[in-house]
Design a protein around this motif. Structure first.
Motif, short mmCIF file in Angstrom:
data_model
loop_
_atom_site.label_atom_id
_atom_site.label_comp_id
_atom_site.label_asym_id
_atom_site.label_seq_id
_atom_site.Cartn_x
_atom_site.Cartn_y
_atom_site.Cartn_z
N THR B 9 0.76 -1.24 0.04
CA THR B 9 -0.06 0.11 0.12
C THR B 9 0.90 1.43 -0.05
N THR B 10 2.11 1.01 0.10
CA THR B 10 3.11 2.23 0.11
C THR B 10 3.50 2.65 -1.08
N PRO B 25 -4.39 9.44 -2.15
CA PRO B 25 -4.03 8.07 -1.71
C PRO B 25 -2.89 7.53 -2.65
N ARG B 26 -1.94 7.06 -2.06
CA ARG B 26 -0.81 6.35 -3.07
C ARG B 26 -1.14 5.52 -4.07
N ALA B 29 -2.23 1.87 -2.21
CA ALA B 29 -3.54 2.09 -1.90
C ALA B 29 -4.38 2.08 -2.74
N ARG B 30 -4.55 2.70 -4.09
CA ARG B 30 -5.59 2.53 -5.05
C ARG B 30 -5.50 1.20 -5.47
N LEU B 32 -4.94 -1.61 -4.07
CA LEU B 32 -5.56 -2.29 -3.05
C LEU B 32 -7.10 -2.03 -3.01
N ALA B 33 -7.50 -0.80 -3.15
CA ALA B 33 -8.82 -0.70 -3.40
C ALA B 33 -9.51 -0.94 -4.73
N PRO B 47 -3.18 -6.15 2.89
CA PRO B 47 -2.23 -4.94 2.70
C PRO B 47 -0.93 -5.30 3.53
N GLU B 49 2.91 -3.08 4.41
CA GLU B 49 3.60 -1.78 4.18
C GLU B 49 5.11 -2.12 3.58
N CYS B 58 3.73 -0.24 -8.94
CA CYS B 58 2.95 -1.04 -7.82
C CYS B 58 3.47 -2.56 -7.57
#
Lengths: 119, 119
Positions: B9-10, B25-26, B29-30, B32-33, B47, B49, B58
């Motif tokens: 997510t980072t 959002p990084r 994170a996008r 993951l969503a 998730p 880090e 990513c």
């Protein structure tokens, strides 16, 4: 055994290979030879055919029960001593996460990836 | 659960980020969503880090008991469907090794590394 050091024996390396003999051992096999015989306590060295990091070879991976796994690349036989020292520190760390400053320079700079411990 | 899909997510991603909002959002994170809510049977999305593949983000990793682990990179939220399809095939393979032609294109072309199963 607290850690396994997987050494890719099929890596051709990223440096130009100046050996004109096409049957000469690959860079990965030479790295394995440079590492063998000197495994630190708690570390088993295990050859593996392809860590799927071909463009970043030579590559090695560290894994162990309940530990994070790590993959390192762009290594040469000259890095053997640092790899073994890093493997020893990894074996001694319960979760495999060695404090940053205690990692050898090649592990700080040449990490390709890490994977969380098995659940 | 037969497989875990670890999503960094980072990750900032390798594509230029056109969002002018520094608090947006990084990319990880996008990603993951985009993946969440659609986990195939046998796959848990988790998730994490940092997978230490920052220059190739990513990034995601697949792991599971008695399976090879894999790390993939240079992914975007648009790859979510392929990632989930590849994760389903991975979960169904006893050792995690999916036949080459059955892997999604991003898994064939964007593998960063793989690690042998835990002993």
């Amino acid at each position: 055994m607290r850690a396994v050091l997987h050494v890719c024996t099929t890596c051709r390396g990223t440096l130009p290979d100046d050996d004109p003999d096409p049957c000469a051992p690959r860079a990965g096999a030479r790295l394995l030879a440079a590492l063998s015989g000197d495994a630190p306590p708690g570390v088993r060295i295990r050859p593996v055919e392809c860590l799927s990091a071909c463009s970043q070879g030579c590559a090695v991976a560290l894994s162990g029960r309940a530990k994070w796994s790590y993959v390192y690349g762009r290594l040469t036989p000259d890095d053997a001593a640092q790899i073994l020292s890093g493997a020893a520190a990894y074996a001694a760390a319960a979760d495999g996460v060695v404090p940053w400053r205690e990692r050898p320079a090649i592990f700080r700079k040449q990490s390709l990836a890490r994977i969380p411990p098995q659940e």
